[in-house]
Design a protein around this motif. Sequence first.
Motif, PDB file in Angstrom:
ATOM      1  N   GLU A  25       0.847  -1.199   0.000  1.00 45.49           N
ATOM      2  CA  GLU A  25       0.000   0.000   0.000  1.00 45.49           C
ATOM      3  C   GLU A  25       0.883   1.249   0.000  1.00 45.49           C
ATOM      4  OE1 GLU A  25      -2.516  -0.654   3.389  1.00 45.49           O
ATOM      5  OE2 GLU A  25      -4.018  -1.729   2.193  1.00 45.49           O
ATOM      6  N   GLN A  26       1.901   1.229   0.852  1.00 41.03           N
ATOM      7  CA  GLN A  26       2.815   2.388   0.920  1.00 41.03           C
ATOM      8  C   GLN A  26       3.592   2.556  -0.383  1.00 41.03           C
ATOM      9  OE1 GLN A  26       5.137   3.240   4.397  1.00 41.03           O
ATOM     10  NE2 GLN A  26       3.842   1.989   5.718  1.00 41.03           N
ATOM     11  N   ALA A  27       4.001   1.428  -0.977  1.00 43.06           N
ATOM     12  CA  ALA A  27       4.765   1.499  -2.238  1.00 43.06           C
ATOM     13  C   ALA A  27       3.896   2.113  -3.338  1.00 43.06           C
ATOM     14  CB  ALA A  27       5.247   0.111  -2.645  1.00 43.06           C
ATOM     15  N   LEU A  28       2.636   1.690  -3.408  1.00 41.60           N
ATOM     16  CA  LEU A  28       1.741   2.239  -4.441  1.00 41.60           C
ATOM     17  C   LEU A  28       1.548   3.740  -4.226  1.00 41.60           C
ATOM     18  CD1 LEU A  28      -0.157   1.974  -6.848  1.00 41.60           C
ATOM     19  CD2 LEU A  28      -1.985   1.322  -5.247  1.00 41.60           C
ATOM     20  N   LYS A  29       1.299   4.127  -2.984  1.00 43.22           N
ATOM     21  CA  LYS A  29       1.120   5.546  -2.670  1.00 43.22           C
ATOM     22  C   LYS A  29       2.370   6.341  -3.051  1.00 43.22           C
ATOM     23  CE  LYS A  29      -1.832   5.902   1.054  1.00 43.22           C
ATOM     24  NZ  LYS A  29      -1.944   5.827   2.502  1.00 43.22           N
ATOM     25  N   HIS A  30       3.516   5.751  -2.759  1.00 45.20           N
ATOM     26  CA  HIS A  30       4.775   6.426  -3.081  1.00 45.20           C
ATOM     27  C   HIS A  30       4.931   6.599  -4.595  1.00 45.20           C
ATOM     28  CE1 HIS A  30       8.787   7.915  -2.440  1.00 45.20           C
ATOM     29  NE2 HIS A  30       9.227   7.084  -3.362  1.00 45.20           N
ATOM     30  N   GLU A  31       4.599   5.566  -5.345  1.00 47.17           N
ATOM     31  CA  GLU A  31       4.715   5.678  -6.805  1.00 47.17           C
ATOM     32  C   GLU A  31       3.742   6.725  -7.365  1.00 47.17           C
ATOM     33  OE1 GLU A  31       7.018   4.684  -8.740  1.00 47.17           O
ATOM     34  OE2 GLU A  31       8.012   3.566  -7.148  1.00 47.17           O
ATOM     35  N   GLN A  32       2.556   6.815  -6.760  1.00 47.40           N
ATOM     36  CA  GLN A  32       1.605   7.847  -7.207  1.00 47.40           C
ATOM     37  C   GLN A  32       2.182   9.236  -6.947  1.00 47.40           C
ATOM     38  OE1 GLN A  32      -1.691   6.377  -4.928  1.00 47.40           O
ATOM     39  NE2 GLN A  32      -2.507   5.154  -6.638  1.00 47.40           N
ATOM     40  N   TYR A  33       2.849   9.373  -5.820  1.00 49.33           N
ATOM     41  CA  TYR A  33       3.525  10.639  -5.493  1.00 49.33           C
ATOM     42  C   TYR A  33       4.622  10.943  -6.525  1.00 49.33           C
ATOM     43  CZ  TYR A  33       7.140  13.450  -3.185  1.00 49.33           C
ATOM     44  OH  TYR A  33       8.131  14.371  -2.915  1.00 49.33           O
ATOM     45  N   ILE A  34       5.426   9.930  -6.852  1.00 49.42           N
ATOM     46  CA  ILE A  34       6.499  10.127  -7.839  1.00 49.42           C
ATOM     47  C   ILE A  34       5.892  10.490  -9.202  1.00 49.42           C
ATOM     48  CG2 ILE A  34       8.381   9.002  -9.118  1.00 49.42           C
ATOM     49  CD1 ILE A  34       9.185   9.684  -6.265  1.00 49.42           C
ATOM     50  N   SER A  35       4.812   9.837  -9.562  1.00 48.53           N
ATOM     51  CA  SER A  35       4.157  10.156 -10.842  1.00 48.53           C
ATOM     52  C   SER A  35       3.745  11.622 -10.883  1.00 48.53           C
ATOM     53  CB  SER A  35       2.901   9.293 -11.040  1.00 48.53           C
ATOM     54  OG  SER A  35       3.250   7.941 -11.111  1.00 48.53           O
ATOM     55  N   SER A  36       3.200  12.117  -9.782  1.00 49.67           N
ATOM     56  CA  SER A  36       2.757  13.513  -9.769  1.00 49.67           C
ATOM     57  C   SER A  36       3.956  14.450  -9.904  1.00 49.67           C
ATOM     58  CB  SER A  36       1.922  13.825  -8.522  1.00 49.67           C
ATOM     59  OG  SER A  36       2.764  13.923  -7.396  1.00 49.67           O
ATOM     60  N   ARG A  37       5.080  14.062  -9.338  1.00 49.13           N
ATOM     61  CA  ARG A  37       6.299  14.876  -9.485  1.00 49.13           C
ATOM     62  C   ARG A  37       6.799  14.886 -10.935  1.00 49.13           C
ATOM     63  NH1 ARG A  37       9.424  16.632  -5.023  1.00 49.13           N
ATOM     64  NH2 ARG A  37      10.906  17.045  -6.697  1.00 49.13           N
TER      65      ARG A  37
END
Length: 162
Positions: free
Chosen positions: A89-101
């Motif tokens: 769950e944390q990894a997915l959230k982190h990747e979504q954050y990276i995508s937004s960056r």
Amino acid sequence: MQLGKNLENALNEQIREELASAYIYLSMAAYLETQNLTGFAHWMRQQSNEEMAHAIKFFEHINERGGRVLLQAIEQPPVDFDGPTDIFEQALKHEQYISSRIIDLYKLAQKEGEYASFSLLQWFVDEQVEEEESALQVLEYLRLIGEKGQGLLMLDRQLAQR
Ligand code: FEO
């Protein structure tokens, strides 16, 4: 035309983010090892290596464009987790954050007329689709099988193949 300062700074920040991602995933791998989930740990170590490669792509691009790479401090990653589902769950959230960056970098490149960075950033836009998908896929398997028994062991074996 040389790389402009605004994009150069933003790309240097992204090197930090990619290295921080590598560090987070390595920390997740370390935790997974303590749970004897060696396949999951292997998957996360591979992911950590990918993040290092992402950082190097930005590193090389800044150099190729006549900019200056300045490495920044990386925070300590989280060290305690609540099982593999929590981790993914944390990894997915982190990747979504990276995508937004990455999208923000793309927008900045457009605003600044940094055409020579478009194809690199487009590569990262596409890469982020895969990054989110691969984390989501493991998360969906975990939700399906729960965190116990035969299913978890089979998934652990499967993730060892990555
Ligand atoms: Fe480098 Fe997982 O994004």
